[in-house]
Design an enzyme around this catalytic site. Sequence first.
Site, PDB file in Angstrom:
ATOM      1  N   HIS A  26       1.645   2.962  -3.378  1.00 40.79           N
ATOM      2  CA  HIS A  26       0.701   3.820  -4.105  1.00 40.79           C
ATOM      3  C   HIS A  26       1.142   5.274  -4.157  1.00 40.79           C
ATOM      4  O   HIS A  26       1.040   5.929  -5.191  1.00 40.79           O
ATOM      5  CB  HIS A  26      -0.679   3.764  -3.433  1.00 40.79           C
ATOM      6  CG  HIS A  26      -1.535   2.637  -3.917  1.00 40.79           C
ATOM      7  ND1 HIS A  26      -2.162   2.636  -5.128  1.00 40.79           N
ATOM      8  CD2 HIS A  26      -1.879   1.457  -3.320  1.00 40.79           C
ATOM      9  CE1 HIS A  26      -2.861   1.529  -5.268  1.00 40.79           C
ATOM     10  NE2 HIS A  26      -2.698   0.784  -4.191  1.00 40.79           N
ATOM     11  N   GLN A  34       0.829  -1.215   0.000  1.00 36.20           N
ATOM     12  CA  GLN A  34       0.000   0.000   0.000  1.00 36.20           C
ATOM     13  C   GLN A  34       0.860   1.260   0.000  1.00 36.20           C
ATOM     14  O   GLN A  34       0.501   2.262  -0.617  1.00 36.20           O
ATOM     15  CB  GLN A  34      -0.939  -0.007   1.205  1.00 36.20           C
ATOM     16  CG  GLN A  34      -2.006  -1.076   1.130  1.00 36.20           C
ATOM     17  CD  GLN A  34      -2.807  -1.019  -0.164  1.00 36.20           C
ATOM     18  OE1 GLN A  34      -3.486  -0.038  -0.455  1.00 36.20           O
ATOM     19  NE2 GLN A  34      -2.717  -2.072  -0.965  1.00 36.20           N
ATOM     20  N   ASP A  92      -7.463  -5.782  -4.121  1.00 38.97           N
ATOM     21  CA  ASP A  92      -7.241  -4.739  -5.123  1.00 38.97           C
ATOM     22  C   ASP A  92      -7.605  -5.231  -6.522  1.00 38.97           C
ATOM     23  O   ASP A  92      -7.966  -4.421  -7.384  1.00 38.97           O
ATOM     24  CB  ASP A  92      -5.771  -4.308  -5.122  1.00 38.97           C
ATOM     25  CG  ASP A  92      -5.422  -3.402  -3.958  1.00 38.97           C
ATOM     26  OD1 ASP A  92      -6.357  -2.824  -3.364  1.00 38.97           O
ATOM     27  OD2 ASP A  92      -4.227  -3.278  -3.645  1.00 38.97           O
ATOM     28  N   HIS A 149     -52.392  20.426   6.710  1.00 37.46           N
ATOM     29  CA  HIS A 149     -52.027  19.034   6.483  1.00 37.46           C
ATOM     30  C   HIS A 149     -53.224  18.121   6.792  1.00 37.46           C
ATOM     31  O   HIS A 149     -53.532  17.197   6.034  1.00 37.46           O
ATOM     32  CB  HIS A 149     -50.850  18.632   7.373  1.00 37.46           C
ATOM     33  CG  HIS A 149     -49.515  19.072   6.862  1.00 37.46           C
ATOM     34  ND1 HIS A 149     -49.194  20.384   6.652  1.00 37.46           N
ATOM     35  CD2 HIS A 149     -48.403  18.347   6.531  1.00 37.46           C
ATOM     36  CE1 HIS A 149     -47.947  20.473   6.219  1.00 37.46           C
ATOM     37  NE2 HIS A 149     -47.442  19.245   6.131  1.00 37.46           N
ATOM     38  N   GLU A 184      -9.262   1.806   5.777  1.00 32.42           N
ATOM     39  CA  GLU A 184      -9.771   1.460   4.447  1.00 32.42           C
ATOM     40  C   GLU A 184      -9.610  -0.054   4.233  1.00 32.42           C
ATOM     41  O   GLU A 184     -10.550  -0.754   3.852  1.00 32.42           O
ATOM     42  CB  GLU A 184      -8.991   2.232   3.387  1.00 32.42           C
ATOM     43  CG  GLU A 184      -9.377   1.894   1.963  1.00 32.42           C
ATOM     44  CD  GLU A 184      -8.425   2.517   0.948  1.00 32.42           C
ATOM     45  OE1 GLU A 184      -8.798   2.587  -0.236  1.00 32.42           O
ATOM     46  OE2 GLU A 184      -7.298   2.924   1.323  1.00 32.42           O
ATOM     47  N   HIS A 185      -8.398  -0.559   4.450  1.00 35.12           N
ATOM     48  CA  HIS A 185      -8.110  -1.989   4.366  1.00 35.12           C
ATOM     49  C   HIS A 185      -7.600  -2.447   5.729  1.00 35.12           C
ATOM     50  O   HIS A 185      -6.661  -1.860   6.262  1.00 35.12           O
ATOM     51  CB  HIS A 185      -7.013  -2.296   3.342  1.00 35.12           C
ATOM     52  CG  HIS A 185      -7.214  -1.663   2.000  1.00 35.12           C
ATOM     53  ND1 HIS A 185      -6.599  -0.478   1.633  1.00 35.12           N
ATOM     54  CD2 HIS A 185      -7.950  -2.061   0.941  1.00 35.12           C
ATOM     55  CE1 HIS A 185      -6.946  -0.180   0.396  1.00 35.12           C
ATOM     56  NE2 HIS A 185      -7.765  -1.111  -0.053  1.00 35.12           N
TER      57      HIS A 185
END
Length: 447
Positions: free
Chosen positions: A277, A274, A377, A436, A343-344
């Site tokens: 990235h 990761q 992924d 109403h 996230e992961h």
Amino acid sequence: MISRTDLRGPALASLDARGLRDALPRAAFDVEAALDAVRPICDEVHHRGADALRELSERFDGVRPTRLRVPAELLASALEQLDPDVRTALETSIERARAVHADQRRTDVTTTLADGGTVTERWVPVDRVGLYVPGGKAPLLSSVVMNVVPAQEAQVPSIAVASPPQRTNTGAFAGYPDPGVLAACALLGVEEVYAVGGAQAIAMFAYGAREADGTTVCEPVSLVTGPGNIYVVAAKRLLKGLIGIDSEAGPTEIAILADDSADPGHVAADLISQAEHDELAAAVLVTDSDALAGAVEEALTAQVAATKHSERIRVSLGGEQSAIVLVDDVEAGLRVVDAYAAEHLEIQTRDASAVAARVRNAGAIFVGPYAPVSLGDYCAGSNHVLPTGGCACHSSGLSVQSFLRGIHVVDYSRDALREVSRAVVTLAEAEDLPAHGQAVTVRFADE
């Protein structure tokens, strides 16, 4: 290379939920500051359309698109020229993603509340979606799959993809997105693809774009999904409301909860995967084992030196967003990873399935030593467009549901309305909204 945070003993016990979240490593990602940069970009696209898109691509991507919309023959050519092994791998990814996302389809549900009184929840796809595929440090072919497949399974009738033109492209592909991205679009049957990146792509989707002579280049969309850099995220925030968005995705992140049963070489490789990235990517190991922490540090040193993007990875692992967090036991580790809301999240502990079942906050959970994040992924079948920055405590990853809207259809007969009319009138009077109630009683004025 990677720092340590010690949350053993009273260090963790003294923190409340907010304090713990603040104590954990996180990338600095100031979307608000980026708004000032993207606002004029979006305004240019709004007012000048296609001319602005070409000029902005030249300014930010270093290449002027040959044509904003990628010709159909070029999509076909990209697929024809795609390496056969890459095509096979993409087909595997698509097949597995389609199987998982097909099972997410919603069915309409009708509830009968009285004789002649029903409410049906009808699931309707958005009319048109714009899918963004980044093309900065890496051409993300897999993001085409992860965005397009759930949109197709939701039966969205109109799908457009945008990805930045690549200055390194040559020959027929000069001025267009990465050929692999184009091939993935062709493989999925997506015919509407644009050589537009960054904040200007989000603006194009939001406002649509025309040539100076009024010719339509791109129709506006209802929803935009897909990851991107901080300027893409800022444009999504700026234009939210005019368009729907999936999320404001920040830098990617991995957290690993591990005990001394974990293989340090596996843990190090997953952290690196990761960190590869982006310099802002976060890699966090939470462990109750000093021995594992030390072994992972040694493995990182050896593996980073041997990998292609070693400098980028060193910056990521050495940043404030990455750390080894020491805790007293797995129970304390669970508290930490729930506060982090990764996230992961990988679980590499004894009884990993049981530990994973107790996690409440994560975009996706990877269980045991043979479910690395890189599987998700590409080919697990799950979606890799996931909430970042702690947003997994309230948000989900991209799915078929992201492209659907629930519409309540209320169908009551005269008798069914009469049966509940007294309750409606009473509540209307309690709120001092008598009209109403009158909207109900007027229907029975002849009785």
